[in-house]
Design a protein around this motif. Structure first.
Motif, PDB file in Angstrom:
ATOM      1  N   UNK A   1       0.818  -1.206   0.009  1.00  0.00           N
ATOM      2  CA  UNK A   1       0.070  -0.046   0.062  1.00  0.00           C
ATOM      3  C   UNK A   1       0.713   1.265  -0.095  1.00  0.00           C
ATOM      4  N   UNK A   2       2.165   1.010   0.172  1.00  0.00           N
ATOM      5  CA  UNK A   2       3.221   2.453   0.394  1.00  0.00           C
ATOM      6  C   UNK A   2       3.942   2.561  -0.811  1.00  0.00           C
ATOM      7  N   UNK A   3       4.135   1.349  -1.570  1.00  0.00           N
ATOM      8  CA  UNK A   3       4.890   1.433  -2.658  1.00  0.00           C
ATOM      9  C   UNK A   3       4.352   2.085  -4.080  1.00  0.00           C
ATOM     10  N   UNK A   4       3.408   3.121  -3.766  1.00  0.00           N
ATOM     11  CA  UNK A   4       2.881   3.553  -5.059  1.00  0.00           C
ATOM     12  C   UNK A   4       2.742   5.288  -5.050  1.00  0.00           C
ATOM     13  N   UNK A   5       2.271   5.838  -5.866  1.00  0.00           N
ATOM     14  CA  UNK A   5       2.630   7.311  -5.754  1.00  0.00           C
ATOM     15  C   UNK A   5       1.758   7.817  -4.594  1.00  0.00           C
ATOM     16  N   UNK A   6       2.301   8.790  -3.864  1.00  0.00           N
ATOM     17  CA  UNK A   6       1.757   9.420  -2.643  1.00  0.00           C
ATOM     18  C   UNK A   6       1.440   8.312  -1.500  1.00  0.00           C
ATOM     19  N   UNK A   7       1.857   7.052  -1.785  1.00  0.00           N
ATOM     20  CA  UNK A   7       1.460   5.884  -0.887  1.00  0.00           C
ATOM     21  C   UNK A   7       2.034   6.194   0.571  1.00  0.00           C
ATOM     22  N   UNK A   8       2.643   7.143   0.859  1.00  0.00           N
ATOM     23  CA  UNK A   8       3.191   7.336   2.387  1.00  0.00           C
ATOM     24  C   UNK A   8       2.453   8.453   3.016  1.00  0.00           C
ATOM     25  N   UNK A   9       1.321   8.596   2.461  1.00  0.00           N
ATOM     26  CA  UNK A   9       0.589   9.854   2.848  1.00  0.00           C
ATOM     27  C   UNK A   9      -0.794   9.382   3.238  1.00  0.00           C
ATOM     28  N   UNK A  10      -1.519   9.879   4.301  1.00  0.00           N
ATOM     29  CA  UNK A  10      -2.776   9.671   4.427  1.00  0.00           C
ATOM     30  C   UNK A  10      -4.044   9.869   3.097  1.00  0.00           C
ATOM     31  N   UNK A  11      -4.859   9.349   3.143  1.00  0.00           N
ATOM     32  CA  UNK A  11      -6.028   9.826   2.090  1.00  0.00           C
ATOM     33  C   UNK A  11      -6.269  11.395   2.004  1.00  0.00           C
ATOM     34  N   UNK A  12      -6.310  11.947   3.266  1.00  0.00           N
ATOM     35  CA  UNK A  12      -6.776  13.114   3.393  1.00  0.00           C
ATOM     36  C   UNK A  12      -5.718  14.094   3.110  1.00  0.00           C
ATOM     37  N   UNK A  13      -4.347  13.611   3.285  1.00  0.00           N
ATOM     38  CA  UNK A  13      -3.356  14.496   2.784  1.00  0.00           C
ATOM     39  C   UNK A  13      -3.177  14.206   1.285  1.00  0.00           C
ATOM     40  N   UNK A  14      -3.404  13.090   0.926  1.00  0.00           N
ATOM     41  CA  UNK A  14      -3.056  12.875  -0.618  1.00  0.00           C
ATOM     42  C   UNK A  14      -4.260  13.874  -1.346  1.00  0.00           C
ATOM     43  N   UNK A  15      -5.477  14.026  -0.848  1.00  0.00           N
ATOM     44  CA  UNK A  15      -6.244  14.947  -1.719  1.00  0.00           C
ATOM     45  C   UNK A  15      -5.847  16.346  -1.352  1.00  0.00           C
ATOM     46  N   UNK A  16      -5.097  16.690  -0.406  1.00  0.00           N
ATOM     47  CA  UNK A  16      -4.883  18.107  -0.163  1.00  0.00           C
ATOM     48  C   UNK A  16      -3.532  18.187  -1.241  1.00  0.00           C
ATOM     49  N   UNK A  17      -2.613  17.250  -1.178  1.00  0.00           N
ATOM     50  CA  UNK A  17      -1.503  17.331  -1.913  1.00  0.00           C
ATOM     51  C   UNK A  17      -1.603  17.462  -3.379  1.00  0.00           C
ATOM     52  N   UNK A  18      -2.790  16.707  -3.869  1.00  0.00           N
ATOM     53  CA  UNK A  18      -3.248  16.683  -5.275  1.00  0.00           C
ATOM     54  C   UNK A  18      -3.564  18.118  -5.814  1.00  0.00           C
TER      55      UNK A  18
END
Length: 391
Positions: free
Chosen positions: A351-368
């Motif tokens: 689950x971590x070895x993907x793009x943005x895999x080392x961030x929580x779903x909430x953080x991924x949304x913000x980062x995107x």
């Protein structure tokens, strides 16, 4: 033509060389941070590896190991440093002789290397960056020692010019880094030469700071560093005196003397913050500090520590030889069926070895969303026609 092309490739305004940013520029490259950032990197796969592979011995009782007796059927003895043999956490290196387990560690390392290409380290706060660098440092030490395994002593890695600490093993944001680069050009310079940092850098030997059973995070990094400092300083690996005019300390402090410019006074003040018991009384007497405590044995749990012959050595340090034995102190014991396994770590890594895999779903949304705004702004160029008096 080829020569000119090579010269051009090695030249740019950022003072890059063919092997990356020159040493004097590394700290500047990685000096920026966002004090208000709440972005957190996830380390649950690496955390699972540590929980499954580290034997936490617990706080030292300052007891010495008993004299090693020859095993039955042989005249061979297990040579140990009696002063330090019962101390320091151990790592289950032997299980990483399995190719799949070794690849798991290497994949976690590669995943951590790519994090800054997804989210610049400059967008993280200082504590988050510190946890990142320490985790990456320690994971790399483990991988390098696994590649050398089985070995018994690693003193050469602290004496030779070409060592696991000096070679460029990592590439972060396009910059090739060694472990020495991380310590000297990033951690030392960007964290105000704070000596607490040295207790977070695992060296692989019994005489060094312990490898912990959990990964560093921004939430626990300073608490865990202080815990490691206290454990080390209040052990025979860190300090030892019999009340004489000389107070013995680990040779680690001599290797890290840049953290203690006025070595005797600065180190005494540092030790005084954490030391307790009888040793604190000896230290208060103002003795000369002598950095001559060494134990170069690898912090291995099994193979390198095994005795020769038909039976295990008859001394308490032989606890490192047996799978089912637990620590005699407050440690958590040898990994067994009730503890996390590397299989769990592999599942988490997927689950971590993907793009943005080392961030929580909430953080991924913000980062995107941040990335979308950045790309939109990058595509807009506004030209203002500036009129002069002549027009």
């Amino acid at each position: 033509m080829k020569k000119i092309t090579t010269q051009l490739m090695c030249l740019n305004v950022a003072l890059l060389t063919c092997t990356g940013v020159i040493a004097s520029e590394i700290s500047d490259k990685f000096s920026k941070y966002d004090a208000n950032s709440n972005v957190e990197i996830l380390y649950d796969d690496y955390d699972a590896v540590l929980k499954a592979s580290v034997l936490a011995v617990g706080q030292s009782t300052r007891a010495k190991a008993k004299e090693s007796n020859a095993s039955i059927g042989t005249r061979m003895k297990v040579r140990i440093n009696k002063l330090t043999a019962l101390e320091g956490n151990r790592f289950f290196y032997e299980q990483f002789q399995d190719d799949d387990n070794q690849v798991l560690l290497e994949n976690i390392q590669k995943s951590l290397e790519t994090v800054p290409s997804e989210v610049s380290l400059s967008k993280l706060n200082r504590d988050e960056q510190l946890a990142y660098w320490l985790n990456l440092y320690n994971l790399t030490v483990l991988i390098e020692l696994i590649d050398m395994y089985p070995i018994k002593k690693i003193d050469d890695e602290f004496e030779d010019d070409e060592t696991i600490f000096s070679k460029k093993t990592l590439t972060i944001e396009g910059v090739e880094l060694s472990l020495n680069d991380i310590e000297n050009e990033i951690l030392f310079k960007n964290y105000d030469a704070n000596p607490i940092i040295i207790y977070g850098m695992y060296q692989g030997n019994v005489g060094g700071p312990s490898i912990r059973k959990n990964a560093f995070t921004s939430r626990n990094v300073y608490q865990n560093l202080r815990s490691n400092a206290s454990e080390f300083i209040n052990s025979n690996r860190g300090t030892y005196s019999q009340g004489k005019s000389t107070f013995r300390v680990s040779s680690l402090y001599e290797r890290k003397e840049k953290y203690f410019p006025e070595f005797q006074s600065d180190l005494t003040a540092h030790l005084s913050k954490y030391i307790h018991g009888t040793m604190s009384n000896y230290l208060r007497e103002g003795p000369t500090l002598k950095p001559n405590i060494n134990d170069w044995k690898i912090t291995d749990l099994f193979k390198s520590q095994k005795s020769r012959g038909m039976s295990s050595a008859a001394n308490s340090a032989a606890l490192m030889d047996s799978v089912g034995i637990t620590s005699g102190g407050k440690g958590e014991g040898v990994p067994n069926a009730s503890t996390p396994t590397l299989g769990l770590a592999a599942e988490v890594y997927s689950d971590r070895g993907v793009t943005y895999g080392r961030f929580s779903p909430e953080q991924i949304e913000m980062l995107m969303k941040v990335d979308e705004i950045r790309l939109e702004n990058a595509g807009e160029v506004t030209i203002t026609d500036i009129k002069t008096e002549e027009q």
